[in-house]
Write an enzyme that holds these catalytic residues in place. Structure first.
Site, PDB file in Angstrom:
ATOM      1  N   THR A  73      19.321  -1.806   4.140  1.00 55.82           N
ATOM      2  CA  THR A  73      19.047  -0.860   5.223  1.00 55.82           C
ATOM      3  C   THR A  73      18.206  -1.512   6.311  1.00 55.82           C
ATOM      4  O   THR A  73      18.512  -1.395   7.505  1.00 55.82           O
ATOM      5  CB  THR A  73      18.343   0.393   4.680  1.00 55.82           C
ATOM      6  OG1 THR A  73      19.268   1.128   3.866  1.00 55.82           O
ATOM      7  CG2 THR A  73      17.861   1.294   5.811  1.00 55.82           C
ATOM      8  N   ASN A 157      31.846   1.380   1.546  1.00 58.61           N
ATOM      9  CA  ASN A 157      31.042   1.694   0.374  1.00 58.61           C
ATOM     10  C   ASN A 157      31.466   2.973  -0.344  1.00 58.61           C
ATOM     11  O   ASN A 157      30.930   3.282  -1.406  1.00 58.61           O
ATOM     12  CB  ASN A 157      29.560   1.799   0.760  1.00 58.61           C
ATOM     13  CG  ASN A 157      29.323   2.843   1.831  1.00 58.61           C
ATOM     14  OD1 ASN A 157      29.880   2.746   2.932  1.00 58.61           O
ATOM     15  ND2 ASN A 157      28.508   3.831   1.549  1.00 58.61           N
ATOM     16  N   GLN A 185      28.812  -4.497   0.280  1.00 59.62           N
ATOM     17  CA  GLN A 185      29.733  -4.174  -0.803  1.00 59.62           C
ATOM     18  C   GLN A 185      30.791  -5.249  -1.026  1.00 59.62           C
ATOM     19  O   GLN A 185      31.627  -5.119  -1.922  1.00 59.62           O
ATOM     20  CB  GLN A 185      30.429  -2.829  -0.527  1.00 59.62           C
ATOM     21  CG  GLN A 185      29.507  -1.630  -0.520  1.00 59.62           C
ATOM     22  CD  GLN A 185      28.944  -1.293  -1.885  1.00 59.62           C
ATOM     23  OE1 GLN A 185      29.448  -1.761  -2.914  1.00 59.62           O
ATOM     24  NE2 GLN A 185      27.907  -0.469  -1.926  1.00 59.62           N
ATOM     25  N   HIS A 210      20.897  -6.258  -5.080  1.00 62.16           N
ATOM     26  CA  HIS A 210      20.926  -5.226  -6.120  1.00 62.16           C
ATOM     27  C   HIS A 210      22.313  -4.625  -6.300  1.00 62.16           C
ATOM     28  O   HIS A 210      22.564  -3.875  -7.252  1.00 62.16           O
ATOM     29  CB  HIS A 210      19.870  -4.139  -5.854  1.00 62.16           C
ATOM     30  CG  HIS A 210      20.221  -3.142  -4.791  1.00 62.16           C
ATOM     31  ND1 HIS A 210      20.822  -1.932  -5.076  1.00 62.16           N
ATOM     32  CD2 HIS A 210      20.030  -3.161  -3.458  1.00 62.16           C
ATOM     33  CE1 HIS A 210      20.984  -1.255  -3.955  1.00 62.16           C
ATOM     34  NE2 HIS A 210      20.514  -1.979  -2.955  1.00 62.16           N
ATOM     35  N   THR A 247       4.271 -11.085   4.344  1.00 63.54           N
ATOM     36  CA  THR A 247       4.214 -12.006   3.212  1.00 63.54           C
ATOM     37  C   THR A 247       5.503 -11.957   2.392  1.00 63.54           C
ATOM     38  O   THR A 247       5.903 -10.892   1.919  1.00 63.54           O
ATOM     39  CB  THR A 247       3.023 -11.670   2.306  1.00 63.54           C
ATOM     40  OG1 THR A 247       1.822 -11.741   3.076  1.00 63.54           O
ATOM     41  CG2 THR A 247       2.942 -12.630   1.132  1.00 63.54           C
ATOM     42  N   CYS A 341      22.649   6.525  -0.126  1.00 67.61           N
ATOM     43  CA  CYS A 341      21.708   6.753   0.971  1.00 67.61           C
ATOM     44  C   CYS A 341      21.906   8.124   1.610  1.00 67.61           C
ATOM     45  O   CYS A 341      21.101   8.549   2.421  1.00 67.61           O
ATOM     46  CB  CYS A 341      21.849   5.664   2.025  1.00 67.61           C
ATOM     47  SG  CYS A 341      21.264   4.052   1.446  1.00 67.61           S
TER      48      CYS A 341
END
Length: 401
Positions: A73, A157, A185, A210, A247, A341
């Site tokens: 995203t 998706n 995807q 993921h 970071t 989402c």
């Protein structure tokens, strides 16, 4: 009765090899990679090794940039907002800029594009066929000097339909317009070669691990070449050339690299297994429930995703997608009603609506998605449970008439 997870388009479980690589990284106790001391430089070197491994796996050129983000995203938002901020050419100065997106893009693309209306952008949506393929021919007509960016995903998706990205990229290249590709995807399901895509005209690409058994909380925006201008979303740091300050997480980056390496190294075998599972699953459903509709069935699809509608007929009422999803969950089968989402919304799928499907097809559609951690046996078991659930719900609805 064992639970069966068939929602891989939403996320996947961590691969054991990825978990071990991340555990080793945690044990190593890496410090802040922005620190100037020796320990910090060791941590930074580990990140750069991971970045190079991702380059090698996805054929990303040595001059292309891999910018790590918090996920797909953020990467999509960075692409849309960061690339669209490039000033118009002098010949178009003072005119209203526009962005062209497909009507079936992920919400992170559509939402960030819509936000630009407040900056006086015109947002145009490319139409899509009933079978789920975007009409890129419209680009010839729509792209002009005011166009800042075109967005077209690699694999949808919700339906798994593969989109004509190379064709769109060639049009954009000829017209000297940037094209962003959401490949979230696509990676680990179909071959993804960024060097070939960028040669066609793709300017940037989003990936996140993921979706293929890597860690959550990290993604990447890939930028073609070293000179493509990008305005950052965040400020106050020099990390990643200042394009995404903050970071870096060494552990997530190492997990990302291991997930990509593993997925791409075994891609041919993974695709074959996914295709076998998808075909067997869909065949079992069609044999038992002849009126089931597989959205996008006529087109080239990724083997990990099936969009299924249970519309019924003159004698059988269409099933409600939310009810069917919950009933399948009660039977130990995890599926979804569409994009994760958008799962907090009761609105119908914008993808299926854009395809022009009748409302009874849209309202009765669910998404089933597989990963390499599934087996053929459990996919057939899941099909049988879904068949049982559909027939039970239909009997229940029929008895209430």
């Amino acid at each position: 009765m064992n639970d069966i997870y068939l929602d891989a388009c939403s996320t996947t479980r961590l691969d054991p090899a990825v978990a071990r690589a991340m555990a080793d990284c945690l044990d190593a106790g890496y410090v802040n990679p922005a620190s100037q001391h020796r320990a910090g430089q060791v941590a930074l070197a580990r990140i750069e090794l991971a970045r190079d491994a991702i380059r090698d796996s996805l054929m990303i050129g040595k001059h292309d940039r891999v910018i790590f983000t918090s996920g797909g995203t953020e990467a999509n938002n960075l692409a849309v907002l960061g690339l669209s901020a490039i000033p118009l050419p002098a010949s178009a100065a003072g005119q209203r800029p526009n962005i062209i997106v497909s009507a079936i893009e992920h919400p992170s693309i559509l939402g960030s594009a819509e936000s630009l209306r407040f900056k006086n952008f015109d947002i145009r949506q490319l139409p899509v066929s009933r079978s789920g393929v975007v009409d890129v021919g419209m680009l010839d007509e729509w792209v002009n000097e005011q166009t800042r960016l075109v967005c077209l995903m690699l694999v949808n998706n919700e339906t798994g339909v593969i989109q004509p990205v190379a064709e769109a990229a060639r049009i954009c290249r000829q017209k000297r317009v940037l094209l962003h590709c959401d490949a979230v995807q696509g990676v680990a399901k179909i071959p993804v070669d960024f060097r070939a895509l960028s040669a066609e005209g793709v300017s940037s690409m989003t990936i996140t691990p993921h979706k293929f058994h890597g860690p959550r909380g990290i993604g990447a925006l890939v930028l073609a070449g070293s000179n493509l201008p990008l305005v950052p979303l965040f400020f106050g740091g020099f990390q990643q050339l200042g394009l995404r300050p903050g970071t870096e997480d060494v552990t997530l980056t190492v997990g990302f690299a291991e997930a990509v390496r593993s997925a791409v190294a075994g891609l041919d075998d993974h695709r074959a297994r996914l295709s076998e599972m998808q075909h067997a699953f869909e065949s079992r459903l069609r044999d038992a429930i002849p009126d089931v509709v597989i959205n996008g069935f006529e087109e080239s699809r990724s083997p990990h995703c099936s969009s299924l509608a249970f519309p019924g007929d003159a004698l059988i009422t269409a099933l409600d997608r939310q009810l069917l999803m919950l009933a399948c969950d009660a039977q130990g089968v995890a599926i979804s009603t569409g994009s994760a989402c958008a799962s907090g919304s009761s609105d119908p799928s914008h993808v299926l609506m854009a395809m022009g499907l009748e409302r009874h097809l849209v309202d009765s559609s669910v998404r089933v998605s597989f990963s390499r951690q599934n087996s053929l046996v459990e996919c057939l078991d899941a099909a049988d449970r879904i068949i049982k659930t559909v027939k039970h719900l239909r009997r229940t609805k029929s008895s209430r008439k």
